[in-house]
Design an enzyme around this catalytic site. Structure first.
Site, PDB file in Angstrom:
ATOM      1  N   HIS A  51       5.755  12.568  39.796  1.00 34.98           N
ATOM      2  CA  HIS A  51       7.179  11.794  39.659  1.00 34.98           C
ATOM      3  C   HIS A  51       6.319  10.103  40.002  1.00 34.98           C
ATOM      4  CE1 HIS A  51      10.931  10.490  40.696  1.00 34.98           C
ATOM      5  NE2 HIS A  51      11.021  10.931  39.566  1.00 34.98           N
ATOM      6  N   CYS A  87       5.037  11.413  23.731  1.00 33.74           N
ATOM      7  CA  CYS A  87       6.077  10.793  24.524  1.00 33.74           C
ATOM      8  C   CYS A  87       5.274  10.955  26.150  1.00 33.74           C
ATOM      9  CB  CYS A  87       7.591  11.111  24.423  1.00 33.74           C
ATOM     10  SG  CYS A  87       7.697  12.934  25.640  1.00 33.74           S
TER      11      CYS A  87
HETATM   12  C1  PEP Z   1       5.161  15.189  29.351  1.00 34.19           C
HETATM   13  O1  PEP Z   1       4.558  16.245  30.240  1.00 34.19           O
HETATM   14  O2  PEP Z   1       3.972  14.554  29.008  1.00 34.19           O
HETATM   15  C2  PEP Z   1       6.400  14.797  29.809  1.00 34.19           C
HETATM   16  C3  PEP Z   1       6.305  12.942  29.415  1.00 34.19           C
HETATM   17  O3  PEP Z   1       6.868  15.336  30.581  1.00 34.19           O
HETATM   18  P1  PEP Z   1       7.544  14.609  31.591  1.00 34.19           P
HETATM   19  O4  PEP Z   1       6.199  13.838  32.073  1.00 34.19           O
HETATM   20  O5  PEP Z   1       8.543  14.246  32.354  1.00 34.19           O
HETATM   21  O6  PEP Z   1       7.505  16.194  32.560  1.00 34.19           O
END
Ligand code: PEP
Ligand code: MG
Length: 852
Positions: A430, A806
């Site tokens: 995070h 993403c």
């Molecule tokens: C991912 O898992 O690649 C993603 C973009 O979501 P997060 O990083 O918020 O879990």
């Protein structure tokens, strides 16, 4: 099989065996540049030597013949000392071994003494011995202890050092020093070959992705002597300024030296220009001709030996990242290279140096080195919680937020802080993701940092610091320093803007941004984002709103929950409206809530610590105890594989419905205001078609009830192997797929994105069992295969489906190359990576031959 070629005689067949330096010197020699006589020994001989420990048959005889040709060509009184240098297939500057002043036997010493002076002869012998000591791995401090006499000393002192060093080398290596020049040469060539297997070159190759099997060619040439009196000297010169890229000759000339020494930058060649104008003019001419020949900024190493100028090395000059961009843009504008070539030449990762603040403290020693999580340097006071960071920011004080790890609760603190340091978490933790998203420099996973929030103390390696003390972090290097060090702030670069404009002409994939707030969106747009590919809605649940979210999670009272949901909906409408407004006319992918619910509850350790400090029996203690019970209730032993993503909506449907209602209302309000909102709703952590049906039906129902036709697309986030493998089952209901490669990597490899770096990934990397961190650069053979499978399945059922990425890999050049090759439509990355992604996407398109 032939192993040796004189500089003057290489041909097409030998070119592959000369190495980069050998090829350049041979070419220059043939074109009439003042390169000393020399020859190159083939890399084939090196590989053979590394395999069996001896030269291949016939090689040595070729070397002897080549040496005889060299010596024959010299004036009779000129001492024939040789330099033996590596010439690997790719530049490995200063990393492999070398042997200088080879051939320094008694006869040579007598000649040197007659040619210049006995002191000079002794000094040369001493330099030769220092080289032998290094090749035989005699520890440097032992050499320094017996041979510390500086150049220019009395003959007696120099001779004493020579004798002592000879004795030390023989004692340490249990081998005599060869007397005969050819035997010295044999040992020199062996040493350079053998250095290929040393630890430092190994590390270099690992880092630069160079095969261990290549081996190095070796150059042998007559040594030009820059230390024959103060009239001679050594220099380095560049055809353009290596710091700024300005088109002017830069360099340094050190009179009376064989090596100009390492300088942090190159002030100029004023002394050469004034004292030896002919040589200066020659240097400028050589550089100009070399640039014309290579169409690149060039560096030469030269020696002035008495009146003569010798060119001992020529190669593309090292340069700062900013200079690199300026140089290719200038070269393209001058018609020397094409725009494609300019775009292709720049390492996209080098843009980080241009776009972010850097440390301006040469020689500063870091306290620790850990995960380089978000680029840029930052200096400020230590703060241990987000509220303090926000208060300090409001008071105008720069701060570094130091935490064990961060949660969505800390987002406002991460935004407020100038830098973030955490003791836990890898590049997709995070803290790392939030910091990159807001452009905040961050160092994460520093397992030698221990944070004691209650005591206001943090241990950084062996140093104990307190809240309020100054520290500096470099998020590009992963380093942490005591004190607030000076920083170099990035300047806008018109050359970079130009290069990126050219890159946009060649790129096929679009570049979108992962941006959660209107500010981040505006920043992303400025950097060239063409949409938002991921707005993580959990940021809306942070700060003051946490209380509302906690009520939703913790209350048993249905009315209270409904009130809290309504309150949250109103807050979210305003957020969505502002986000849609900031990207008017461009897609905004809103991801429905993803993290495990317990992340919205306070950190158990901290509540525990507060409870220990609370007065027993007080209201505060009772409240804290109640909170602990609630935290325990939601605690999962493996939350990443627990109640999160779409599963939340299955168990507590109100939360997603509430978000959908808020987003639709925001669209309605934007339309009423004459805006052009392009809302795309995204369902995270899908594992089955049933989950997509459930949420898609709910969204369609709400769109229908909205009373007027709202143009909203709905997509599926692919983050689980099962989703990738069964993508055909929900492709028709998906307007787009977006690969969440952070989770897809975690779930495919079965490696925790939060813990693995500290626990074992580093060891895998060090042992060469992994070439790159799979959370940084996509694992093509595993995760990549799933991506390809899902794209094929999705397009077979729904040919118009849009494919995005993403995860953090959307900003990694190597991964971008892969995404280009499998037909991804857009990559979405954190705003500061957008320029990097634009350049990398253009390079990928050029590499894969796709018309822009
Ligand atoms: C991912 O898992 O690649 C993603 C973009 O979501 P997060 O990083 O918020 O879990
Ligand atoms: Mg995810």
């Amino acid at each position: 099989m032939r192993y040796v070629w004189d500089f003057a005689e290489h041909d097409e067949t030998s070119l592959d065996h000369l190495g980069a330096r050998g090829r350049m010197l041979s070419t220059l020699k043939q074109r009439g540049f003042p390169v000393p006589p020399g020859f190159v020994v083939s890399d084939v001989a090196c590989r053979r030597f590394l395999e069996v420990g001896e030269f291949p048959a016939g090689m040595w005889e070729e070397v002897e013949a080549a040496v005889a040709r060299l010596v024959d060509g010299l004036p009779p009184d000129r001492p024939a000392l040789l330099a033996v240098r590596s010439s690997p297939p790719v530049e490995m500057p200063g990393i492999l071994g070398r042997a200088l002043h080879v051939g320094c036997d008694e006869a040579a010493a007598a000649r040197l003494a007659a040619w210049h002076s006995p002191e000079f002869a002794a000094q040369v012998r001493l330099e030769f011995l220092r080289g032998v000591a290094a090749q035989r791995k005699v520890p440097e401090h032992r050499v320094a202890a017996v041979a510390a006499t500086a150049p220019g000393a009395e003959l007696e002192a120099l001779e004493r050092d020579v004798a002592a060093l000879e004795e030390l080398i023989v004692a340490e290596s249990q081998r005599p020093i060869p007397d005969h020049p050819l035997e010295q040469l044999r040992e020199g060539i062996q040493a350079v070959f053998a250095s290929w297997d040393d630890a430092v070159p190994h590390r270099f190759r690992r880092r630069h992705d160079v095969s261990d099997d290549l081996g190095t060619s070796v150059i042998v040439h007559v040594m030009a002597l820059g230390s024959v009196g103060s009239d001679s000297g050594a220099g380095v010169a560049f055809s353009r300024d290596p710091r700024s890229g300005e088109p002017r000759t830069a360099g340094v000339f050190a009179p009376g030296e064989a090596q100009p020494g390492a300088l942090p930058h190159y002030p100029g060649l004023e002394n050469l220009a004034s004292d030896h104008p002919d040589n200066y003019a020659e240097v400028v001419d050589i550089l100009c001709e070399l640039e014309g020949m290579t169409c690149d900024m060039m560096r030469i190493d030269f020696i002035r030996e008495r009146d003569a100028l010798w060119l001992v090395e020529a190669r593309p000059g090292e340069r700062s990242s900013g200079a690199g961009v300026r140089i290719v843009v200038d070269l393209a504008n001058a018609g020397m290279i094409t725009r494609q070539e300019a775009v292709a030449r720049i390492d996209p990762d080098s843009l980080d140096d241009i776009l972010h603040a850097r440390l301006d403290a040469p020689g500063a020693m870091p306290l620790i080195t850990a995960g380089a999580a978000s680029p840029g340097a930052a200096a400020g006071e230590i703060v241990l919680d987000s509220a303090e960071a926000i208060a300090a920011k409001a008071a105008g004080r720069p701060v570094i937020l130091v935490r064990r790890e961060t949660t969505p609760e800390d987002l406002a603190g991460v935004i407020a802080a100038d830098g973030v340091l955490t003791s836990h978490g890898g590049p997709t933790s995070h803290a790392a993701v939030a910091a990159r998203g807001t452009g905040t420099p961050a160092v994460t996973g520093a397992n030698n940092v221990v944070v004691d929030v209650a005591a206001g103390i943090v241990h950084i390696g062996d140093t104990v610091m307190r809240s309020g003390d100054g520290i500096t972090i470099d998020g590009g290097e992963g380093t942490v320093y005591a004190g607030m060090l000076p920083l170099e702030i990035p300047q806008p670069s018109e050359h970079l803007d130009q290069l990126l404009e050219w890159a946009d002409e060649f790129r096929r994939m679009e570049v979108w941004a992962n941006a959660d707030t209107p500010d981040a969106a505006a920043h992303a747009k400025k950097l060239g984002a063409e949409g938002i590919g991921l707005a993580r809605t959990e940021y809306m649940f942070s700060g003051d709103r946490l209380e509302v979210v906690r009520t939703i999670i913790l209350t048993d009272d249905a009315k209270e929950r409904t009130r809290a949901l309504e309150q949250l909906e109103e807050l979210q409408i305003a957020d969505f409206e502002r986000l849609l407004e900031s990207m008017d006319g461009q897609a905004v992918v809103v991801r429905l809530l993803d993290p495990p619910l317990h992340e919205f509850l306070p950190d158990r350790r901290e509540v525990d610590a507060y409870l220990r400090n609370a007065a027993p029996g007080s209201d505060e203690a009772a409240e804290l105890r109640e909170l602990l019970v609630a935290i325990d209730q939601w605690e999962e032993s493996n939350p990443m594989l627990g109640l999160r993503g779409v599963r939340l909506a299955v168990v507590i449907p109100e939360i997603y419905r509430n978000q959908v209602l808020a987003a639709l209302e925001a669209v309605r309000r934007r339309l009423d205001d004459g805006g052009d909102p392009r809302l795309e709703l995204m369902i995270p952590l899908v594992g089955s078609a049933e989950e997509v049906h459930l949420i898609r039906d709910m969204i369609d129902e709400e769109v229908h009830y909205a009373g007027r036709q709202l143009d909203v697309t709905v997509g599926t986030m692919i983050e689980l192997p099962r989703a990738a493998l069964t993508a055909d089952e929900f492709a028709l209901e998906s307007d787009f797929f977006s690969f969440g490669t952070n989770d897809l990597t975690q779930t495919t490899l079965g490696i925790s994105r939060d813990d693995a770096e500290e626990a074992f990934l580093r060891t895998y990397l060090e042992k060469g069992m992994l070439r790159r961190d799979p959370f940084t650069s996509i694992d093509r053979r595993g995760v990549g295969k799933l991506i390809e499978t899902a794209i094929a399945a999705g397009r077979a059922v729904n040919p118009g489906i849009v494919i995005g990425v993403c995860g953090e890999h959307g900003g990694d050049p190597d991964s971008i190359d892969f995404f280009e090759s499998v037909g991804v439509d857009y990559v979405s990355c954190s705003p500061p990576r957008i320029p990097v992604a634009r350049l990398a996407a253009a390079q990928a398109a050029l590499r894969h031959g796709i018309d822009a």
